[in-house]
Structures are given as C-alpha cells and as structure tokens.
Scaffold this active site. Structure first.
Site: not given
Ligand code: NOJ
Length: 557
Positions: A22, A24, A26, A30, A99, A200, A257, A333-334
């Site tokens: 970050d 700023n 908040d 960013d 993405d 995605d 993906e 991130h998943d």
């Molecule tokens: C895959 C993404 O990596 C995930 O974070 C997202 O929730 C789903 N696709 C839906 O876009």
C-alpha cells in the site's frame, strides 16, 4: 510472424496487488506500491510479473468480477499509475502480464446492466438467459462457489447463468459480438505494451449445446459443473480465432487457467502446431494435496501421498515433452501456502522445507511461477474464527454446509478452512518486522499473518541462507542452463514414499534432483557421489544420506 520462445526461459512472479504494497495508507495494496517494489522483484531474478485483476470491480470476488475492462480500480490507483508502473517495469527489463477474465463479468458491468433490462435489449444475448423449467432453474449445475449456477431475474422472468458467484454472470461466447468485444479489450492492453495474459478459467468459455444436466451423486444437490463445461465443443475454435485476430500480431506470452484439464487437452491448446496458448495451469497436483472434501468438512491432514504427487507431476512432465509446455507452480492466490500444504510449516523445518519445494519444482521442465511471499517461505495463517475470513468461496461454503444444509459441524468446517481456504494465500506481504510488516501505514484490509516478525523480506534479503537467497540461486541457475530449461525428464523410483528423485537430460549433460519430503533422514543411492553438487539446502553434502527436507541437485557431464 515468428516469435522467440522467451517465455520458456522465463520465471514468473505473481503479484496479488491488494496484498502487495500500500502506498497511500488506505490499507489496500496499490499500483504505486507495486512500482516501488519492482526493484525487489528484479533482485529476485524474475522476468515476468503476472498481475491479478486490477480493473474496476465491485470486488465481490476480489477483482474477478470486472465492471469496466478499460479502467483501473480506484483503490489501486489511476491509469497514469498503471502506465508508470508498466514503463518502470520495462526499464528494469521486467515484463507484465495481465489477468484476462472473460468467462464472466461483474453484474455491475454496463453490458449486463443493459442485458437484464429487457429481452430485446441489444446486449441481451451477451449473457446466457433461459426460461424456468417447471418453475425451477433450467438445469442441475452447481456453481463453483456453491448453490445453483442460475439466478432468477424478476424483470424479464428468466434465469441467467453464473458458474461462479451470482455477481459474476457468464458471457455468451456463442455471440460473435461478445468475442469482438473481448478481442478489443485485449488489443487495448496489448497496445499499451503489456506482455501477455493469464486467462482466467479459459476452458469454461464454450458451454455444451443445450446446456444438459450433469451427472450427480444421489446425496448431492447439484452436479459438478466443471465436469460438464470444461473443454467445451467450441473452445478450440474460439482460441484459434483469438489467436488469429489478436495474439498472433504481438510477441506476448499466454497461460490459460484450465480446471479439469488433462495433458491431452493441454497439448490441444498449447501444442506446437495449434498456435493457441503457450501453456496452461492444470490442477492435478494441487487437487491431491490434503484430500479435501468440503461437503464433509473433511480435511485429511496426514502428510501428502508422495507417490501420487510424483506420478501426477511426472505425467505432465513426460506427456508434454516436445509437444506442449508446462507451467510449474505450487502456489497462487487460490491455493493454501505451499510450505504448509506440501511439506511443513513447523518452524524447526520451515526454511529447509520451503527450499526443498522450490528446488523440486524449479528444476523441472516448464515455466516456474513464484507467488508473492513464496520466496520467503510464507505460511498458512491458521485462522480459528469465521469472522477472520474474507473470501466469498470460503464463506459461501461455510454458510451452505453448516448453516443451511447442516451436514457439517462448525468446528470441522473451520478446521477445513484453516487448511484449505484461499485466504491463506491472501494475507498481506511480509516486508519487515515493523507495524503491519511495512505493508501499510493504515489499517490493513486483511489481517496479517502474525509470524511476520520471523518471516519477512527485509531479514531475508540480507541473509545468504534465507529462502529468498536460495530462490535467487534457483532462478539464476535456470537462466544459465539449457539443460534446466529444455532437458528431458525422467522420474526415478516411482514407488519410493519419502524421496522425490528425477533426472533431466540435454545433449550430453544430466541433472539429478533428490528431495526428501519427510522429517526423517534416509539413505539413498542414485549415483550422486559421481556428480557435481550444483545447489543444496544444507551447508554440506552427506552423499547418500538425505536429511529431513533435504534437497540437492547434481550435474553430470
Ligand atoms: C479463477 C481465479 O483464479 C479465482 O480467484 C476466481 O475466483 C475464479 N477464477 C473466478 O473468476
């Protein structure tokens, strides 16, 4: 036009902008924050940054619900901030891939706002609308984020399709206008100079004709939609069109993906003759770890079954060799944090284990991806209360199974989430030992992992024995070795339950990689005594003795 294969020699670093830096106060990461950290990413040695979505979004799914594909989410900054970040990255020799989320949009997107107004609206056919069947949803598909994939809309008396949350309506790719819109969005970013896309859930864009019911277990309410929709009938055609109309005109990198994909599918789309995508993200190996079953709130926290993991990764290595290209990842991130999931985050072994996982993956054939914080050995956060979670997938699962269906008790579900929730990967980046670990001067949007005093970038950059310094070496080795980039792969000892050992061969050179996935010392002879040690995660080499979470790589000439 012929392009080089720079993406085969690259290492990608993934930035989840909300949690990176970050600038700023908040509490939300960013673009100016990211810009200030580009030298760190350069220092690590990465070549490419994959940026999770930064477009305007109501953020129901942290940016995977886009309301305007051509503007920046205000919390992340402005288009000027983006341009500046891109320019500075390029000056440093870093490429940026974006993405591309085009299976669905946000329900706040102008296209959907129009589409839902009336059946004859020019945008109606941008989405997938169906009449009720016997007063119910048109089929039995279950959303990736729980519940039905269909939401009823009072205004026109029809349902719309959403494979993910109801705020993420699916685009209708059968409509050529939709495809043109997507090509234009891609051109907009490519003409700015971005270096490619991570796409995605791109293998879900072509839905089967007639949207038939899917197979469903008797005790389940809905069919697994991935099994019905993945790799649909027109996917190849759509990706070819994308390539002809857009991608072939730019020297860029693409990774799709593809949940539920097989090596055969990957070869179809990344094959050297098909000119569609460069590589895919497959899910076989992450599906194995932990053996989760969220309907039962069950988590098998026994150590991973190494034999299965080896088989899975090796299958992809050998089947794509010479025919396609692999992307190599433990983390994103998943996914929960790799060190907690595939090895151990016990402080006694964490550093060794993180280096061992890095070695095992980075010596394979394919393009490695490093998810922010993985290079520090960041761990799962181990939350204990539901109120600590942010992610809608986790919250939806809890509410459906614990509150509504009452098939799981709260404690089991919380245990499941503490291993499996995506939020484990989304805690802010751990920069230093100061307040909020240097992530923000304000109140962080999401609780930090309290272990930031022990695990942070500042300590590790200066420490030649840190996970960070070790990842630097791994990346540097790849940059200087055709053997590591291109070599053939062979798994050794497939049924061995503690050690993952494999060879790579290229011209007259051979690489031997040996990784112990357990906390026991074992004795194994793969002929390592005749090789030259290239890298290892212990200070010395005990030859046939392989210590807890030890990993070592030998070169034979
Ligand atoms: C895959 C993404 O990596 C995930 O974070 C997202 O929730 C789903 N696709 C839906 O876009």
């Amino acid at each position: 036009m012929a392009y080089s294969d720079w993406w085969k020699k690259s290492v990608v670093y993934q930035v989840y902008p909300r949690s990176y830096q970050d600038s700023n106060g908040d509490g939300i990461g960013d673009l100016p924050g990211l810009t200030s950290r580009l030298p760190y990413i350069k220092d690590l040695g990465a070549d490419v940054i994959w940026l999770n979505p930064i477009y305007k979004s109501p953020d129901k799914d942290n940016g995977y619900d886009i309301s305007d594909y051509r503007s920046i989410q205000p919390a992340y900054g402005t288009m000027d901030d983006f341009d500046k970040m891109l320019q500075e990255a390029h000056v440093l020799g870093l490429k940026i891939i974006m993405d591309l989320v085009v299976n669905h949009t946000s329900d706040q997107n102008k296209w959907f706002q129009e589409s839902k107004k009336s059946k004859d609206n020019p945008y109606r056919d941008y989405y997938i609308w169906r009449d009720p069947v016997d007063g119910h949803a048109p089929n039995n598909w279950g959303s990736y984020f729980n519940g039905s994939t269909w939401k009823f809309d009072e205004t026109t008396g029809q349902y719309y399709l959403h494979l993910f949350a109801d705020g993420q309506p699916d685009l209708n790719w059968e409509n050529p206008q939709v495809r043109d819109e997507v090509w234009n969005v891609m051109r907009f970013w490519l003409d700015k100079g971005v270096d490619g896309f991570r796409m995605d859930v791109i293998n879900l864009i072509s839905k089967p004709a007639g949207l038939p019911d899917g197979p469903k277990a008797p005790n389940e309410k809905y069919a697994d939609v991935g099994k019905v929709v993945a790799d649909g009938p027109r996917l190849n055609e759509f990706l070819q069109e994308m390539n002809q109309k857009v991608l072939s005109k730019y020297d860029v990198m693409t990774v799709g993906e593809m949940p539920d994909s097989t090596p055969e599918d990957a070869i179809k789309y990344t094959g050297l003759d098909s000119h569609e995508l460069h590589m895919v993200f497959q899910f076989d190996h992450v599906g194995l770890a932990g053996n989760a079953d969220k309907r039962l709130g069950k988590w098998n926290d026994a150590p991973i079954k190494l034999v299965e993991l080896k088989k899975s990764l090796s299958k992809w290595e050998t089947e794509l060799n010479g025919k396609g290209w692999n992307s190599l990842y433990w983390n994103n991130h998943d996914q929960p944090r790799a060190v907690s999931r595939f090895a151990t985050d016990d402080p006694k072994y964490r550093v060794k284990a993180a280096k061992m996982l890095g070695t095992t993956l980075h010596m394979m054939q394919g393009t490695p991806y490093v998810y922010e914080g993985e290079e520090l050995g960041m761990t799962n956060v181990h939350y204990t209360k539901l109120s600590q979670y942010e992610d809608l997938e986790s919250l939806n699962a809890y509410h459906e199974f614990v509150d509504d269906e009452k098939i799981v008790d709260a404690d089991s579900m919380l245990k499941y989430l503490s291993y499996k929730s995506r939020d484990n990967a989304r805690t802010p980046m751990q920069w230093d030992e100061n307040k909020n670990s240097g992530f923000t001067s304000g109140k962080p949007w999401f609780e930090l992992n309290p272990n930031f005093k022990e695990i942070n970038a500042r300590d590790q950059i200066e420490d030649s024995k840190s996970v960070f310094s070790y990842y630097k070496k791994l990346i540097d080795l790849r940059h200087n070795s055709d053997l590591i980039v291109y070599g053939d792969y062979e798994l050794l000892d497939p049924e061995e339950e503690q050690v993952f050992a494999y060879k790579r061969r290229y011209n007259d050179e051979t690489l031997l990689v040996i990784s112990n996935f357990t906390k026991e010392q074992v004795t194994r002879d793969y002929g390592q005594s005749k090789g030259k040690l290239l890298i290892g995660n212990y200070d010395d080499d005990l030859d046939m003795e392989i210590r807890p979470y030890e990993s070592k790589v030998y070169l034979f000439r």
